[in-house]
Design a protein around this motif. Sequence first.
Motif, PDB file in Angstrom:
ATOM      1  N   LYS A 248       0.871  -1.335   0.095  1.00  0.00           N
ATOM      2  CA  LYS A 248       0.142  -0.020  -0.022  1.00  0.00           C
ATOM      3  C   LYS A 248       0.807   1.272  -0.016  1.00  0.00           C
ATOM      4  O   LYS A 248       1.947   1.400   0.500  1.00  0.00           O
ATOM      5  CB  LYS A 248      -0.941   0.066   1.209  1.00  0.00           C
ATOM      6  N   ILE A 249       0.492   2.259  -0.791  1.00  0.00           N
ATOM      7  CA  ILE A 249       1.423   3.662  -0.741  1.00  0.00           C
ATOM      8  C   ILE A 249       0.092   4.525  -0.558  1.00  0.00           C
ATOM      9  O   ILE A 249      -0.819   4.772  -1.282  1.00  0.00           O
ATOM     10  CB  ILE A 249       1.965   3.570  -2.311  1.00  0.00           C
ATOM     11  N   THR A 250       0.589   5.328   0.347  1.00  0.00           N
ATOM     12  CA  THR A 250      -0.456   6.636   0.773  1.00  0.00           C
ATOM     13  C   THR A 250       0.339   8.054   0.618  1.00  0.00           C
ATOM     14  O   THR A 250       1.439   7.962   1.176  1.00  0.00           O
ATOM     15  CB  THR A 250      -0.663   6.489   2.151  1.00  0.00           C
ATOM     16  N   VAL A 251      -0.023   8.725  -0.496  1.00  0.00           N
ATOM     17  CA  VAL A 251       0.685   9.862  -0.835  1.00  0.00           C
ATOM     18  C   VAL A 251      -0.511  11.174  -0.765  1.00  0.00           C
ATOM     19  O   VAL A 251      -1.620  11.052  -0.891  1.00  0.00           O
ATOM     20  CB  VAL A 251       1.266   9.832  -2.064  1.00  0.00           C
TER      21      VAL A 251
ATOM     22  N   VAL B  19      -5.243  16.742  -1.583  1.00  0.00           N
ATOM     23  CA  VAL B  19      -6.174  15.345  -1.683  1.00  0.00           C
ATOM     24  C   VAL B  19      -5.047  14.080  -1.098  1.00  0.00           C
ATOM     25  O   VAL B  19      -3.924  14.335  -1.126  1.00  0.00           O
ATOM     26  CB  VAL B  19      -6.601  14.746  -2.877  1.00  0.00           C
ATOM     27  N   GLU B  20      -5.592  13.186  -0.139  1.00  0.00           N
ATOM     28  CA  GLU B  20      -4.781  12.173   0.230  1.00  0.00           C
ATOM     29  C   GLU B  20      -5.431  10.904  -0.358  1.00  0.00           C
ATOM     30  O   GLU B  20      -6.538  10.548  -0.275  1.00  0.00           O
ATOM     31  CB  GLU B  20      -4.674  11.811   2.011  1.00  0.00           C
ATOM     32  N   VAL B  21      -4.539  10.233  -0.931  1.00  0.00           N
ATOM     33  CA  VAL B  21      -5.010   8.892  -1.572  1.00  0.00           C
ATOM     34  C   VAL B  21      -4.137   7.768  -1.226  1.00  0.00           C
ATOM     35  O   VAL B  21      -2.888   7.652  -1.101  1.00  0.00           O
ATOM     36  CB  VAL B  21      -4.767   8.980  -3.090  1.00  0.00           C
ATOM     37  N   THR B  22      -4.565   6.562  -0.998  1.00  0.00           N
ATOM     38  CA  THR B  22      -4.031   5.469  -0.888  1.00  0.00           C
ATOM     39  C   THR B  22      -4.076   4.407  -2.056  1.00  0.00           C
ATOM     40  O   THR B  22      -5.439   4.121  -2.432  1.00  0.00           O
ATOM     41  CB  THR B  22      -4.625   4.501   0.417  1.00  0.00           C
ATOM     42  N   PHE B  23      -3.070   4.175  -2.286  1.00  0.00           N
ATOM     43  CA  PHE B  23      -2.931   3.082  -3.460  1.00  0.00           C
ATOM     44  C   PHE B  23      -2.514   1.597  -3.041  1.00  0.00           C
ATOM     45  O   PHE B  23      -1.750   1.517  -1.999  1.00  0.00           O
ATOM     46  CB  PHE B  23      -1.929   3.584  -4.459  1.00  0.00           C
ATOM     47  N   GLU B  24      -3.004   0.723  -4.042  1.00  0.00           N
ATOM     48  CA  GLU B  24      -2.461  -0.634  -3.691  1.00  0.00           C
ATOM     49  C   GLU B  24      -1.480  -1.132  -5.097  1.00  0.00           C
ATOM     50  O   GLU B  24      -1.933  -0.578  -6.258  1.00  0.00           O
ATOM     51  CB  GLU B  24      -3.674  -1.653  -3.647  1.00  0.00           C
ATOM     52  N   ALA B  25      -0.517  -1.356  -4.698  1.00  0.00           N
ATOM     53  CA  ALA B  25       0.456  -1.694  -5.912  1.00  0.00           C
ATOM     54  C   ALA B  25       0.421  -2.997  -6.215  1.00  0.00           C
ATOM     55  O   ALA B  25       0.186  -3.957  -5.361  1.00  0.00           O
ATOM     56  CB  ALA B  25       1.914  -1.607  -5.249  1.00  0.00           C
ATOM     57  N   VAL B  26       0.103  -3.470  -7.504  1.00  0.00           N
ATOM     58  CA  VAL B  26       0.024  -4.832  -8.117  1.00  0.00           C
ATOM     59  C   VAL B  26       1.077  -5.041  -9.070  1.00  0.00           C
ATOM     60  O   VAL B  26       1.595  -3.917  -9.849  1.00  0.00           O
ATOM     61  CB  VAL B  26      -1.478  -4.975  -8.772  1.00  0.00           C
ATOM     62  N   SER B  27       1.093  -6.379  -9.305  1.00  0.00           N
ATOM     63  CA  SER B  27       2.411  -6.516 -10.298  1.00  0.00           C
ATOM     64  C   SER B  27       2.097  -6.195 -11.817  1.00  0.00           C
ATOM     65  O   SER B  27       0.587  -6.362 -12.138  1.00  0.00           O
ATOM     66  CB  SER B  27       2.607  -8.325 -10.297  1.00  0.00           C
ATOM     67  N   GLU B  28       2.702  -5.844 -12.464  1.00  0.00           N
ATOM     68  CA  GLU B  28       2.539  -5.553 -14.006  1.00  0.00           C
ATOM     69  C   GLU B  28       2.351  -6.476 -14.896  1.00  0.00           C
ATOM     70  O   GLU B  28       1.685  -6.741 -15.885  1.00  0.00           O
ATOM     71  CB  GLU B  28       3.644  -4.656 -14.534  1.00  0.00           C
TER      72      GLU B  28
END
Length: 234
Positions: A5-8, A224-233
């Motif tokens: 998870k990446i939160t930026v 804005v604050e956004v949380t992302f999930e990283a997935v394999s390409e």
Amino acid sequence: MAPLKITVSGSSTISRSPERCLLRVSVRSEGPHQELVSKEVGLASNQVHQIFKELSPKTEEGLATAQAPVTKFSNTLLSTRSTVPLDHDNKPLPRVYHAHSSFQAIFRNFVTLGEVVSQLATYPKIEIDKIDWHLTDETKKALGSESRNLAMYDAIQKANDYAEVVGQKVVAVHITDEGQVSHGRTLQSARTFVPTAGMGYSVSPEGGPVIDLTPQDIEFRGSVEVTFEAVSEN
């Protein structure tokens, strides 16, 4: 293994020239005679009212015409009060009477604004309290949408920067809108003015700094604050 998870935070800043200016004016007088100070404020208030009325012609529906320099104005009723000052020995001095009224007008023609400020500078008993630059509601709504888009793009770019290093791509899973804020310059004034020539309409209080009536850009900021999930390409 749980997904990365990446939160930026994403942000944006948009600058626009103001479209409106709120001018606030006070009329004040004080002295030993209530009738006199009330009369002085009443006469000066009538002059200010007439100026604003002539600058805000109305349509049959009661709205400002398309060419009106002032879109609307309002004023308070004349009010009076009295105080009893004290001397250095804390003994009462003769009673002092105070009279006051106030106006506020919204200008869309800034050349006319400068002319009015210069004119009011010649009137006794009148103070320019504040000058605020604004955008219209329609512009603020449009900029709100644009700033949210730009802030989101900024967050996506940041998340992609991180994910790229580990060979993954990102998908947004949570968004927190942190709102938009507009920042404009507010100008305070002094009681007495000495107008200077020129389109800038710089007005200098005696013994004080120059107050510049040239429109100041307004910054509209979004975040804005956004949380992302990283997935394999793959």
